[in-house]
Design an enzyme around this catalytic site. Structure first.
Site, PDB file in Angstrom:
ATOM      1  N   ARG A 218       0.829  -1.215   0.000  1.00 53.46           N
ATOM      2  CA  ARG A 218       0.000   0.000   0.000  1.00 53.46           C
ATOM      3  C   ARG A 218       0.858   1.258   0.000  1.00 53.46           C
ATOM      4  O   ARG A 218       0.544   2.225  -0.694  1.00 53.46           O
ATOM      5  CB  ARG A 218      -0.958   0.007   1.193  1.00 53.46           C
ATOM      6  CG  ARG A 218      -2.049  -1.045   1.075  1.00 53.46           C
ATOM      7  CD  ARG A 218      -2.931  -1.074   2.304  1.00 53.46           C
ATOM      8  NE  ARG A 218      -2.123  -1.363   3.480  1.00 53.46           N
ATOM      9  CZ  ARG A 218      -2.408  -0.967   4.709  1.00 53.46           C
ATOM     10  NH1 ARG A 218      -3.481  -0.253   4.960  1.00 53.46           N
ATOM     11  NH2 ARG A 218      -1.625  -1.287   5.714  1.00 53.46           N
TER      12      ARG A 218
ATOM     13  N   ASN B  65      -6.198  -2.722   2.485  1.00 55.40           N
ATOM     14  CA  ASN B  65      -6.196  -4.170   2.622  1.00 55.40           C
ATOM     15  C   ASN B  65      -7.622  -4.684   2.686  1.00 55.40           C
ATOM     16  O   ASN B  65      -8.490  -4.056   3.298  1.00 55.40           O
ATOM     17  CB  ASN B  65      -5.463  -4.588   3.899  1.00 55.40           C
ATOM     18  CG  ASN B  65      -3.966  -4.439   3.791  1.00 55.40           C
ATOM     19  OD1 ASN B  65      -3.412  -4.401   2.699  1.00 55.40           O
ATOM     20  ND2 ASN B  65      -3.296  -4.364   4.927  1.00 55.40           N
TER      21      ASN B  65
END
Length: 90
Positions: free
Chosen positions: A20, A38
């Site tokens: 990320r 996520n």
């Protein structure tokens, strides 16, 4: 140039490896806005909005991801654009 938004779902070893963070950095580098988060099943969902050529470049990057990750599959779909500020990590 028109703005396009796409939703990507990245599968593989993409959680716990900085995916990320690197995705956000790459998005900002390409002047895109959106987020990376996520999912409970181990995938990462990415929303990216910007100029179509930049979205395509971003998609190519997502197919590989950072060196710490292993991308097995990338799904993508065009979505309705919304207002995003920067490229967030959720």
């Amino acid at each position: 140039m028109a703005i396009r938004c796409e939703k990507f779902v990245v599968s593989g070893i993409v959680q716990g490896v900085g995916f990320r963070y690197h995705t956000s950095h790459q998005g900002l580098k390409l002047n895109l806005v959106g987020y990376a988060k996520n999912l409970y099943n181990g995938d990462v969902e990415v929303i990216a909005c910007g100029e179509p050529p930049k979205i395509e470049e971003f998609a190519k990057w997502l197919e590989q991801g950072p060196k710490t990750a292993r991308v097995d599959e990338l799904k993508r779909e065009e979505i309705t654009c919304r207002e995003y500020q920067g490229f967030e990590i959720l």
